[in-house]
Design a protein around this motif. Structure first.
Motif, short mmCIF file in Angstrom:
data_model
loop_
_atom_site.label_atom_id
_atom_site.label_comp_id
_atom_site.label_asym_id
_atom_site.label_seq_id
_atom_site.Cartn_x
_atom_site.Cartn_y
_atom_site.Cartn_z
N TYR A 143 0.87 -1.17 0.00
CA TYR A 143 0.00 0.00 0.00
C TYR A 143 0.90 1.22 0.00
O TYR A 143 1.91 1.25 0.71
CB TYR A 143 -0.91 0.01 1.23
N LEU A 144 0.55 2.22 -0.80
CA LEU A 144 1.35 3.44 -0.91
C LEU A 144 0.52 4.63 -0.45
O LEU A 144 -0.62 4.79 -0.87
CB LEU A 144 1.80 3.65 -2.36
N ILE A 145 1.11 5.44 0.40
CA ILE A 145 0.46 6.67 0.85
C ILE A 145 1.37 7.81 0.42
O ILE A 145 2.45 8.00 0.97
CB ILE A 145 0.25 6.67 2.37
N ASN A 146 0.93 8.54 -0.61
CA ASN A 146 1.74 9.58 -1.23
C ASN A 146 2.06 10.69 -0.23
O ASN A 146 1.18 11.16 0.49
CB ASN A 146 1.03 10.15 -2.45
N HIS A 147 3.31 11.09 -0.20
CA HIS A 147 3.72 12.20 0.65
C HIS A 147 3.34 13.50 -0.04
O HIS A 147 3.79 13.78 -1.14
CB HIS A 147 5.24 12.16 0.89
N ASN A 148 2.47 14.26 0.61
CA ASN A 148 2.00 15.51 0.01
C ASN A 148 2.20 16.71 0.93
O ASN A 148 1.50 17.70 0.81
CB ASN A 148 0.52 15.38 -0.39
N ALA A 149 3.14 16.60 1.84
CA ALA A 149 3.52 17.68 2.77
C ALA A 149 2.44 18.02 3.79
O ALA A 149 2.50 19.06 4.41
CB ALA A 149 3.96 18.93 2.00
#
Length: 87
Positions: free
Chosen positions: A23-29
């Motif tokens: 599972y990937l959780i995009n880093h969006n600051a």
């Protein structure tokens, strides 16, 4: 700023294959990602050192990668449950 009247929740959903590799959780600051990381403290999570692309989607450096093989068998339920990601 507004005082919260209930627990803060991360918006999102668990999508994709029924038996994903990870599972990937995009880093969006967003600073709420750190709160999510602490709530999921019992999971093995690594972060991407460089930006990458997977499944036709671009992910930033710092993306959380939660590999299925390195975590409990009920990983999807954990991520979709009350401690994980909420719709």
């Amino acid at each position: 700023m507004t005082l919260l009247t209930q627990d803060a929740k991360v918006a999102g959903s668990v999508t994709g294959a029924s038996a994903p590799v990870a599972y990937l959780i995009n880093h969006n600051a967003e600073n709420t990602l750190m709160t999510l990381r602490y709530k999921l403290k019992d999971l093995k999570i690594v972060t991407a050192e460089e930006p990458f692309e997977a499944g036709g989607q671009k992910f930033n450096a710092g993306t959380f990668m939660i590999k299925s093989a390195e975590n409990p068998g009920d990983l999807k339920q954990i991520l979709a449950g009350p401690v994980g990601i909420q719709d």
